[in-house]
Scaffold this active site. Structure first.
Site, PDB file in Angstrom:
ATOM      1  N   GLU A  37       0.867  -1.166   0.000  1.00  0.00           N
ATOM      2  CA  GLU A  37       0.000   0.000   0.000  1.00  0.00           C
ATOM      3  C   GLU A  37       0.909   1.223   0.000  1.00  0.00           C
ATOM      4  O   GLU A  37       1.793   1.328   0.856  1.00  0.00           O
ATOM      5  CB  GLU A  37      -0.886   0.000   1.257  1.00  0.00           C
ATOM      6  CG  GLU A  37      -1.829   1.172   1.254  1.00  0.00           C
ATOM      7  CD  GLU A  37      -2.771   1.197   2.444  1.00  0.00           C
ATOM      8  OE1 GLU A  37      -2.768   0.248   3.254  1.00  0.00           O
ATOM      9  OE2 GLU A  37      -3.495   2.202   2.567  1.00  0.00           O
ATOM     10  N   ARG A 264       4.961 -12.569   9.857  1.00  0.00           N
ATOM     11  CA  ARG A 264       5.705 -11.371   9.500  1.00  0.00           C
ATOM     12  C   ARG A 264       7.004 -11.289  10.278  1.00  0.00           C
ATOM     13  O   ARG A 264       7.174 -11.906  11.325  1.00  0.00           O
ATOM     14  CB  ARG A 264       4.868 -10.111   9.682  1.00  0.00           C
ATOM     15  CG  ARG A 264       4.280  -9.887  11.032  1.00  0.00           C
ATOM     16  CD  ARG A 264       3.611  -8.498  11.101  1.00  0.00           C
ATOM     17  NE  ARG A 264       2.638  -8.263  10.052  1.00  0.00           N
ATOM     18  CZ  ARG A 264       2.587  -7.129   9.310  1.00  0.00           C
ATOM     19  NH1 ARG A 264       3.434  -6.146   9.509  1.00  0.00           N
ATOM     20  NH2 ARG A 264       1.673  -6.976   8.400  1.00  0.00           N
ATOM     21  N   LYS A 274       3.775   0.711   9.820  1.00  0.00           N
ATOM     22  CA  LYS A 274       3.910   1.934   9.036  1.00  0.00           C
ATOM     23  C   LYS A 274       3.302   3.127   9.766  1.00  0.00           C
ATOM     24  O   LYS A 274       3.767   4.245   9.611  1.00  0.00           O
ATOM     25  CB  LYS A 274       3.262   1.762   7.659  1.00  0.00           C
ATOM     26  CG  LYS A 274       4.255   1.205   6.645  1.00  0.00           C
ATOM     27  CD  LYS A 274       3.725   1.316   5.240  1.00  0.00           C
ATOM     28  CE  LYS A 274       2.934   0.074   4.919  1.00  0.00           C
ATOM     29  NZ  LYS A 274       2.414   0.074   3.548  1.00  0.00           N
TER      30      LYS A 274
END
Ligand code: ATP
Ligand code: MG
Length: 560
Positions: A37, A264, A274
């Site tokens: 994104e 992750r 983020k």
């Protein structure tokens, strides 16, 4: 035809692909994608996903698309779109012209939503966000049907068209899938597919749309439209997989990719979300996304990391389904191993102490030939001027040795200057406060480059010629946080409470050998006995260059 990969250490995803190939699933095709994104810069966690997705494509002679998942326009912008492409390329991967945007599919996504409505599988709902949450129920209790759930197909189609035309305000209506409000999987309780967003200019579609599809709806369809075979994502999407499959099972589309989840990357002494990285930038805790202390690819690059070291790190940590917290030492070890082989050696004095070689003729300059790498002759050599006045590091001199392990220079003692002579310290010059400001030494002309027979001088220190050296600023970076898991403390503290106050120390008066006036950003050097350093790519060269410390020569963190 067998395309089994034997290049890389295997993992459960590669095993699944091997199984698929055995039964010729997808006609033996392997197609992956990396779907960031564009709401921030890429970080080392993304690198794990990039190496996995592009690596699989390479090894199985498949393809990997770069796709911007750009359905959330108010957080996204073109700076991120460009930075992400730069970073993927810098890491050494190529999408071969297959660059896509989820927004490329807005028209098709709209069409599929119409198809769902026509089949009674989606509806326009007027509940507001708060009401939707309440109606959704909990893990223990089933949800309640929305009062708008049984709208007619005609009414739904009409309202959806008017949503698109901009007739309704933000939040007034959403489109939801009509699945099952009692499903044990909350993701299947009539999830939202579309919301209204006025007044944002999308970086790709401008003002063409005021309704935007949700990620969970967009992602499976984008994958299918691109013919992805294996849609690899992180573990938090495991519970979304039934929705991924439901969407594709309920629209007319030929391809049905397999979603596969892996855990992750979490790395000690940093944060990887983020949102938090954006806060660090916006609140001025760091200089920007490419601050050398950031775990971003741009930060690591500016810090002097090589693409090879980051790829090696991603291979070393492996791919599993279990939660993990990787030690920073693993990343540091990867960069040290890589730089030990490839970094040219240079001399630089970080804490200068002037040394006058009193028996060396004034005005004489001797060019000494020094190898650029002790083990790699192909890296050649360079000339370093030797003369009467030099700098050594303050830490390489003690008036009285602290212990008998001290092999450097002491008052009355001898030490070898790297690539030059053995010198003896004859006199220590101090200022009024007793601070040592200069050493007077003599040299042994018979010791140039080697020890004459029978002569043992153990210590070797680095130095630079005082009149020739280049004055430089050197930035010593350390871990950004002093807590191994700054955003997972259980004591109510915030991650910013754990910022390491010493994460940047600036040494403003260092001396580096003159050849470093030609240092290029992107090349990391070993400053002998000090660590690995590179020219700062942003503030860079000039009269007084700035060098960043990439990493120390050894792991000293735990001992500090
Ligand atoms: P955040 O939740 O911090 O916003 P994200 O996962 O939403 O991060 P995306 O831009 O959506 O960020 O991520 C793109 C791809 O990178 C996704 O496939 C995602 O799963 C993967 N990814 C993101 N962070 C990590 C991580 N720490 N380790 C491995 N893969 C990651
Ligand atoms: Mg995401």
């Amino acid at each position: 035809m067998s395309q089994e990969s034997d290049h890389k250490p295997s993992n459960f995803i590669r095993q699944m692909i091997d199984e698929d190939l055995k039964v010729n699933k997808n006609d033996g095709r392997v197609a992956t994608r990396f779907p960031p994104e564009p709401n921030g810069y890429l970080h080392i966690g993304h690198a794990k996903s990039i190496v996995l997705n592009f690596g699989i494509a390479e090894d199985y002679h498949g393809t990997c698309n770069l796709r911007f998942d750009d359905t959330n326009p108010h957080k996204e912008n073109i700076e991120y779109v460009e930075a992400i492409q730069d970073d993927v390329k810098w890491l050494g991967f190529d999408w071969d012209g297959r660059l896509y945007y989820a927004s490329d599919y807005f028209e098709q996504l709209y069409g599929f939503a119409v198809e769902l409505m026509q089949a009674g599988k989606a509806y326009v709902c007027d509940l507001n966000a708060e009401e939707i949450r309440t109606y959704r129920g909990t893990l223990k209790e089933p949800g309640k049907d929305s009062p708008y759930r049984n709208r007619s197909v005609e009414e739904n189609l009409d309202l959806f068209k008017r949503m698109r035309a901009g007739e309704f305000e933000d939040g007034a209506k959403v489109v939801r899938a009509r699945i099952d409000m009692a499903s044990p999987n909350i993701n299947l309780r009539d999830p939202t597919l579309y919301r209204i967003r006025h007044g944002v200019i999308h970086h790709q579609t401008g003002e063409a749309w005021c309704i935007y599809p949700m990620y969970d709806y967009t992602h499976p369809i984008s994958d299918a439209l691109e013919g992805i075979t294996h849609s690899i994502c992180t573990l938090e999407f495991e519970d979304h997989r039934p929705l991924y499959d439901w969407i594709l099972d309920n629209i007319t589309i030929a391809c049905h990719p397999q979603q596969i989840e892996f855990s992750r990357l979490n790395l000690q002494y940093t944060v990887m979300s983020k949102r938090k990285l954006t806060e660090l930038v916006n609140e001025g805790h760091v200089e920007g996304w490419n601050d050398p202390r950031m775990p971003t690819i741009a930060g690591l690059r500016r810090r002097g990391f090589t693409p090879a070291s980051i790829r090696e790190f991603c291979e070393r940590i492996g791919v599993t389904k279990s939660d993990n917290l990787v030690e920073m030492g693993v990343l540091e070890d990867c960069i040290r191993t890589d730089l030990n082989i490839r970094a040219p050696r240079r001399m630089a004095v970080l804490h200068p102490l002037k040394v006058v070689i009193t028996d060396y003729p004034e005005g004489r300059v001797e060019p000494l030939e020094i190898a650029n790498h002790p083990q790699d002759e192909t890296m050649g050599s360079r000339q370093i001027p030797f003369c009467r006045e030099i700098y050594i590091d303050r830490a390489d001199f003690e008036e009285v040795p602290p212990n008998n392990k001290f092999k450097r220079l002491i008052a009355g003692g001898e030490v070898r200057l790297r690539g030059a002579y053995v010198i003896r310290c004859d006199e220590v010059i101090k200022d009024q406060s007793g601070e040592i400001i200069e050493l007077h030494c003599s040299h042994d002309a018979a010791t140039l480059g080697a020890n004459p027979e029978g002569r043992k001088v153990k210590g070797v220190i680095h130095w630079v010629s005082a009149p020739h050296a280049l004055e430089a600023e050197i930035r010593l970076y350390d871990r950004l946080f002093s807590h191994p898991t700054p955003d997972a403390t259980k004591d109510g503290t915030n991650y910013t409470d754990h910022l390491n106050p010493d994460s940047l120390r600036t040494l403003s008066r260092c001396f580096v050998e003159a050849s470093l006036s030609e240092a290029e950003p992107g090349v990391t050097y070993q400053f002998e006995r000090e660590g690995y350093f590179c020219l700062d790519s942003v503030l860079g060269g000039g009269e007084r260059p700035i060098f960043n410390r990439t990493v120390t020569l050894r792991d000293t963190w735990e001992k500090n």
